[in-house]
Design a protein around this motif. Structure first.
Motif, PDB file in Angstrom:
ATOM      1  N   LEU A   1       8.887  11.690   1.151  1.00 34.64           N
ATOM      2  CA  LEU A   1       9.667  10.360   0.486  1.00 34.64           C
ATOM      3  C   LEU A   1       8.855   9.342   1.078  1.00 34.64           C
ATOM      4  O   LEU A   1       8.126   8.346   0.284  1.00 34.64           O
ATOM      5  N   LEU A   2       9.114   8.997   2.003  1.00 36.04           N
ATOM      6  CA  LEU A   2       8.906   7.562   2.867  1.00 36.04           C
ATOM      7  C   LEU A   2       7.148   7.093   2.736  1.00 36.04           C
ATOM      8  O   LEU A   2       6.900   6.603   2.503  1.00 36.04           O
ATOM      9  N   THR A   3       6.696   8.351   3.184  1.00 35.60           N
ATOM     10  CA  THR A   3       4.944   8.789   4.187  1.00 35.60           C
ATOM     11  C   THR A   3       4.541   8.512   2.442  1.00 35.60           C
ATOM     12  O   THR A   3       3.000   7.962   2.010  1.00 35.60           O
ATOM     13  N   SER A   4       4.926   9.862   1.225  1.00 35.24           N
ATOM     14  CA  SER A   4       4.164   8.799   0.249  1.00 35.24           C
ATOM     15  C   SER A   4       4.065   7.814   0.025  1.00 35.24           C
ATOM     16  O   SER A   4       3.228   8.061  -0.911  1.00 35.24           O
ATOM     17  N   ILE A   5       5.306   7.159  -0.699  1.00 31.58           N
ATOM     18  CA  ILE A   5       5.553   5.645  -1.039  1.00 31.58           C
ATOM     19  C   ILE A   5       4.454   5.269  -0.210  1.00 31.58           C
ATOM     20  O   ILE A   5       4.268   4.572  -0.499  1.00 31.58           O
ATOM     21  N   MET A   6       4.315   5.073   1.232  1.00 30.11           N
ATOM     22  CA  MET A   6       3.238   4.174   1.792  1.00 30.11           C
ATOM     23  C   MET A   6       2.012   5.023   1.696  1.00 30.11           C
ATOM     24  O   MET A   6       1.189   3.945   1.394  1.00 30.11           O
ATOM     25  N   VAL A   7       1.591   5.488   1.547  1.00 28.63           N
ATOM     26  CA  VAL A   7      -0.085   6.314   1.128  1.00 28.63           C
ATOM     27  C   VAL A   7       0.086   5.694   0.182  1.00 28.63           C
ATOM     28  O   VAL A   7      -1.594   5.074  -0.596  1.00 28.63           O
ATOM     29  N   GLY A   8       0.785   6.103  -1.299  1.00 22.31           N
ATOM     30  CA  GLY A   8       0.358   6.051  -2.800  1.00 22.31           C
ATOM     31  C   GLY A   8       0.548   4.178  -2.874  1.00 22.31           C
ATOM     32  O   GLY A   8      -0.433   3.808  -3.258  1.00 22.31           O
ATOM     33  N   VAL A   9       1.014   3.619  -1.913  1.00 15.06           N
ATOM     34  CA  VAL A   9       0.906   2.199  -1.979  1.00 15.06           C
ATOM     35  C   VAL A   9      -0.918   1.587  -1.338  1.00 15.06           C
ATOM     36  O   VAL A   9      -1.047   0.709  -1.803  1.00 15.06           O
ATOM     37  N   MET A  10      -0.923   1.940  -0.109  1.00 15.52           N
ATOM     38  CA  MET A  10      -2.144   1.594   0.537  1.00 15.52           C
ATOM     39  C   MET A  10      -3.089   2.378  -0.622  1.00 15.52           C
ATOM     40  O   MET A  10      -4.608   1.564  -0.483  1.00 15.52           O
ATOM     41  N   SER A  11      -3.206   3.594  -0.830  1.00 16.14           N
ATOM     42  CA  SER A  11      -4.320   3.895  -1.600  1.00 16.14           C
ATOM     43  C   SER A  11      -4.933   2.768  -2.888  1.00 16.14           C
ATOM     44  O   SER A  11      -5.311   3.145  -3.440  1.00 16.14           O
ATOM     45  N   GLY A  12      -3.496   2.661  -3.908  1.00 17.05           N
ATOM     46  CA  GLY A  12      -3.991   1.838  -4.489  1.00 17.05           C
ATOM     47  C   GLY A  12      -4.636   0.504  -3.970  1.00 17.05           C
ATOM     48  O   GLY A  12      -5.354  -0.240  -5.634  1.00 17.05           O
ATOM     49  N   ILE A  13      -4.370  -0.001  -3.232  1.00 15.11           N
ATOM     50  CA  ILE A  13      -4.794  -1.639  -2.909  1.00 15.11           C
ATOM     51  C   ILE A  13      -6.340  -0.769  -2.689  1.00 15.11           C
ATOM     52  O   ILE A  13      -7.770  -1.817  -3.219  1.00 15.11           O
ATOM     53  N   VAL A  14      -6.898   0.264  -2.203  1.00 18.31           N
ATOM     54  CA  VAL A  14      -8.171   0.332  -1.328  1.00 18.31           C
ATOM     55  C   VAL A  14      -8.763   0.292  -2.461  1.00 18.31           C
ATOM     56  O   VAL A  14     -10.204   0.911  -2.580  1.00 18.31           O
ATOM     57  N   GLY A  15      -7.697   1.685  -3.328  1.00 22.30           N
ATOM     58  CA  GLY A  15      -8.603   2.393  -4.366  1.00 22.30           C
ATOM     59  C   GLY A  15      -9.243   1.456  -5.760  1.00 22.30           C
ATOM     60  O   GLY A  15     -10.652   1.437  -6.006  1.00 22.30           O
ATOM     61  N   SER A  16      -9.169   0.165  -5.957  1.00 21.43           N
ATOM     62  CA  SER A  16      -8.615  -0.795  -6.333  1.00 21.43           C
ATOM     63  C   SER A  16     -10.249  -1.416  -6.193  1.00 21.43           C
ATOM     64  O   SER A  16     -11.553  -1.558  -6.528  1.00 21.43           O
ATOM     65  N   PHE A  17     -10.582  -1.860  -4.680  1.00 20.68           N
ATOM     66  CA  PHE A  17     -11.938  -2.363  -4.256  1.00 20.68           C
ATOM     67  C   PHE A  17     -12.969  -0.964  -4.432  1.00 20.68           C
ATOM     68  O   PHE A  17     -13.932  -1.067  -4.750  1.00 20.68           O
ATOM     69  N   ILE A  18     -12.244   0.145  -4.360  1.00 23.81           N
ATOM     70  CA  ILE A  18     -13.120   1.244  -4.506  1.00 23.81           C
ATOM     71  C   ILE A  18     -14.094   1.748  -5.849  1.00 23.81           C
ATOM     72  O   ILE A  18     -15.217   1.304  -6.407  1.00 23.81           O
TER      73      ILE A  18
END
Lengths: 286, 246
Positions: free
Chosen positions: A21-38
Motif C-alpha cells: 500500500l505504501l509503495t503504491s501510494i508513493m508511486v501514485g504521488v510521483m507519477s501524478g507530479i511527473v505526469g502533469s509535465f509529460i
C-alpha cells in the motif's frame, strides 16, 4: 462492507500488504507530479516509450548484479537521446523515431530477460506484482519520491516556462535541453519504482490518466499536480483493495480505477469542453 | 545600439541571410518588412540566439548579445503558443521576470508590483485571474506586451504583433511602444501590412535574403525598393494608390 473490513484487517496483520500500500501510494504521488509535465509538454507517447525502454536496463541489472536504478536510468536516457538524435538528424517525425526506438529496446529487453534465466518473472515486470514488494524496494521508492519532489520543487519555474513557452525560455538562455533530459531521468526513476506496482506496460497510464483528470479540473499548474497526485493515490488504494479482495492483478486494477475516475471527470467537467471549443477559434473582440 | 555586422545564417546547406549588416537605433521603432521567405523570422532567431550564425556578429552596446540575452524581450506570434496550458494572465506576465531570476530564486515583492503595474498598463487588471485560453486575440497580445514590459529589456522585438487582433488593442499597443522608445528603448517589429508602414515606423529595414534598403522610413519606403524586394507590380500598385490618396 465486509470486504473493506477484511482489507483493513489484512493491512494490520500482514506486513506485505502494508508495504504494498505504501509503495503504491508513493508511486501514485510521483507519477501524478511527473505526469502533469509529460502531458503538458505533449510527451505522452514519449512517456510510454521511455518506460518500455527501461526493460533491457532491468534485465542487464539482474544479469550483472548491479543496481536496478542504474541499469534502468542508463537505458531510459539512452533511448531518449537516440529518439532525439533521429528526430533532429532526419526528416522523420518525432513519433516515428519514438516508435522505432522503443519497440527495439523493448524487444532487446524481452530477449535479455529470457537469456538471464533468473527467477524474475517477466510477467511481474510487465504488469507488476505489488504484493511481492520487499522492504528494500519500499526504501528505494521513498528515495525516488524524495528525488522527484526535490527536482520539481527546485526547478518548478524552469519546468513551467519551458513547458508553456519553450521559445521564450530558450530566448532568455534557459538550457531547455538539459531540462528535457532531466525530466527523462526522472521519468525512468518513476518507472523503476512503478515496476512492481503497475509494471512497465501500464506505468504510462499512471502518468497520463491522473494528470489528465487534473488538467480537466483546474487552470493552475500547481493545483493540477496536486489533483493528479491525489487521483494517483486514490487509484492506488482502491485498486489495491480490489486486487486483494478479488485476487486481481494489482497493476491493471489500479489503472482501471484511475480510468474510471477520468471517465467521471470527463463527463462532469463541461467547463473544459467549452474551453476546448474556444481554443480553435479565439475570437477577437476587445 | 543594436548592431548586426556581416551576418550569414541558414539551415542545412542553404543560407537564408547572406552578409547582412544593419543597425537599430535606440528610441526608434524599426519595422522589418519583406516577402514570405525573405528571412524575417530567421533574422529574429539569430537576434535571440536561437540559431547560430555561420558568420558575423550581433552586438548590443558593443558587447555580444549572446552574453546579455535578458536585455532582449520577445513577443512571438500567438499561433506558436499552447493556449490550453493551465495558467492565468497574472502568471503569464510573471514569467517575464524569470530571465532575471537565478535558479532556485523566487520573484521578489518588487517584481510582483511590476507585474501588477504592467497588467494595469495594458488595461487587463479585470482579467488578471482569467484563464489564458479564455482571452480574445487582442487581449492575448496585450498579455505578452505586458510580459515584455516586465522584462525591462533594452530591446523589444515583436513578430507580427497585429495579425488578427482588434484595432483598439493595436492602437493601445502602439501607444505603449511609443512610450518605450521615448524612454530610449529599441523596438523592432516584423510586419507584413505595408499600408501602415509610414505611420508606425521611424525606421525601416526592407529584407529579402539580405538588406534591400535600411534607414529612415521616409527615405527607404519607395516604389523602387518595394518593387525590388517584393515585385514590380506591388511597388506600382502601392505607390500609385498613395499618389491617388494624396
Amino acid at each position: 462492507m465486509a470486504s473493506i473490513q477484511a482489507f483493513i484487517t489484512g493491512l494490520s496483520q500482514y506486513n506485505f500488504l502494508q508495504t504494498a500500500l505504501l509503495t503504491s501510494i508513493m508511486v501514485g504521488v510521483m507519477s501524478g507530479i511527473v505526469g502533469s509535465f509529460i502531458i503538458l509538454r505533449g510527451m505522452s507517447l514519449m512517456g510510454d516509450a521511455i518506460s518500455h525502454s527501461v526493460l533491457p536496463g532491468v534485465a542487464l541489472a539482474y544479469m550483472l548484479g548491479i543496481n536496478l536504478v542504474i541499469g534502468a536510468s542508463v537505458m531510459g536516457v539512452l533511448a531518449a537521446v537516440l529518439i532525439g538524435y533521429i528526430a533532429d538528424r532526419s526528416a522523420l517525425k518525432n513519433d516515428t523515431a519514438i516508435g522505432i526506438i522503443f519497440s527495439a529496446f523493448f524487444a532487446l529487453g524481452f530477449i535479455l530477460i529470457s537469456l538471464a534465466e533468473s527467477t524474475t518473472n517477466l510477467h511481474h515486470i510487465l504488469f507488476g506484482n505489488v504484493l511481492a514488494v520487499s522492504d528494500s524496494d519500499l526504501k528505494l521508492t521513498a528515495w525516488i519520491l524524495a528525488a522527484v519532489v526535490l527536482f520539481v520543487v527546485l526547478f518548478f519555474k524552469e519546468l513551467l516556462i519551458s513547458s508553456f513557452d519553450p521559445t521564450f525560455a530558450q530566448a532568455y538562455g534557459l538550457k531547455t535541453t538539459f531540462l528535457h533530459y532531466g525530466l527523462m531521468v526522472v521519468l525512468t526513476l518513476v518507472t523503476v519504482s512503478a515496476l512492481q506496482t503497475v509494471g512497465i506496460i501500464l506505468i504510462v497510464a499512471m502518468l497520463i490518466t491522473p494528470a489528465a483528470v487534473g488538467f480537466l479540473w483546474t487552470n493552475s499548474l500547481a493545483k493540477m499536480m496536486i489533483i493528479a497526485s491525489s487521483v494517483g493515490v486514490v487509484s492506488a488504494i482502491v485498486g489495491l483493495y480490489f486486487s486483494y479482495t478479488w485476487n486481481l492483478a494489482s497493476g491493471p486494477a489500479i489503472v482501471l480505477v484511475a480510468a474510471f475516475i477520468f471517465a467521471i471527470s470527463f463527463l462532469l467537467s463541461p467547463k473544459r469542453f467549452g474551453n476546448r471549443l474556444f481554443k480553435g477559434g479565439v475570437s477577437d473582440e476587445a | 545600439m543594436l548592431a548586426i555586422t556581416n551576418l550569414t545564417v541558414g539551415y542545412g546547406r542553404t543560407d537564408i541571410l547572406r552578409d547582412l549588416s544593419v543597425t537599430f537605433t535606440p528610441g526608434h521603432i524599426t519595422g522589418i518588412i519583406g516577402p514570405n521567405g525573405a528571412g524575417k523570422s530567421t533574422l529574429i532567431k539569430a537576434l535571440l540566439n536561437l540559431i547560430k550564425p555561420r558568420q558575423g556578429q550581433i552586438l548590443l552596446n558593443d558587447t555580444p548579445v549572446k552574453s546579455q540575452l535578458n536585455q532582449i524581450a520577445y513577443v512571438q506570434q500567438r499561433a506558436d503558443l499552447d493556449l490550453s496550458f493551465p495558467i492565468d494572465v497574472e502568471h503569464v506576465v510573471l514569467t517575464g521576470v524569470y530571465p532575471q531570476l537565478k535558479l532556485f530564486h523566487e520573484p521578489t515583492p518588487a517584481m510582483h508590483d511590476a507585474v501588477t503595474a504592467a497588467i494595469d498598463q495594458v488595461g487587463l487588471t479585470d482579467f488578471k485571474h482569467r484563464q489564458f485560453s479564455a482571452l480574445s486575440g487582442g487581449q492575448l497580445q496585450r498579455v505578452f506586451v505586458a510580459r515584455a514590459l516586465v522584462q525591462q529589456a533594452q530591446v523589444l522585438i515583436l513578430d507580427e504583433p497585429f495579425v488578427g487582433i482588434d484595432l483598439a488593442s493595436e492602437t493601445q499597443i502602439m501607444a505603449i511602444l511609443r512610450e518605450l522608445t521615448a524612454a530610449g528603448k529599441t523596438v523592432i517589429i516584423v510586419h507584413h501590412d505595408l499600408n501602415k508602414v509610414t505611420t508606425y515606423f521611424d525606421d525601416l529595414v526592407i529584407l529579402n535574403h539580405g538588406v534591400i534598403a535600411a534607414g529612415s522610413t521616409e527615405r527607404v519606403f519607395t516604389r523602387s525598393n518595394i518593387g525590388q524586394a517584393f515585385s514590380e507590380d506591388l511597388g506600382k500598385v502601392l505607390f500609385i494608390e498613395e499618389v491617388n490618396n494624396g
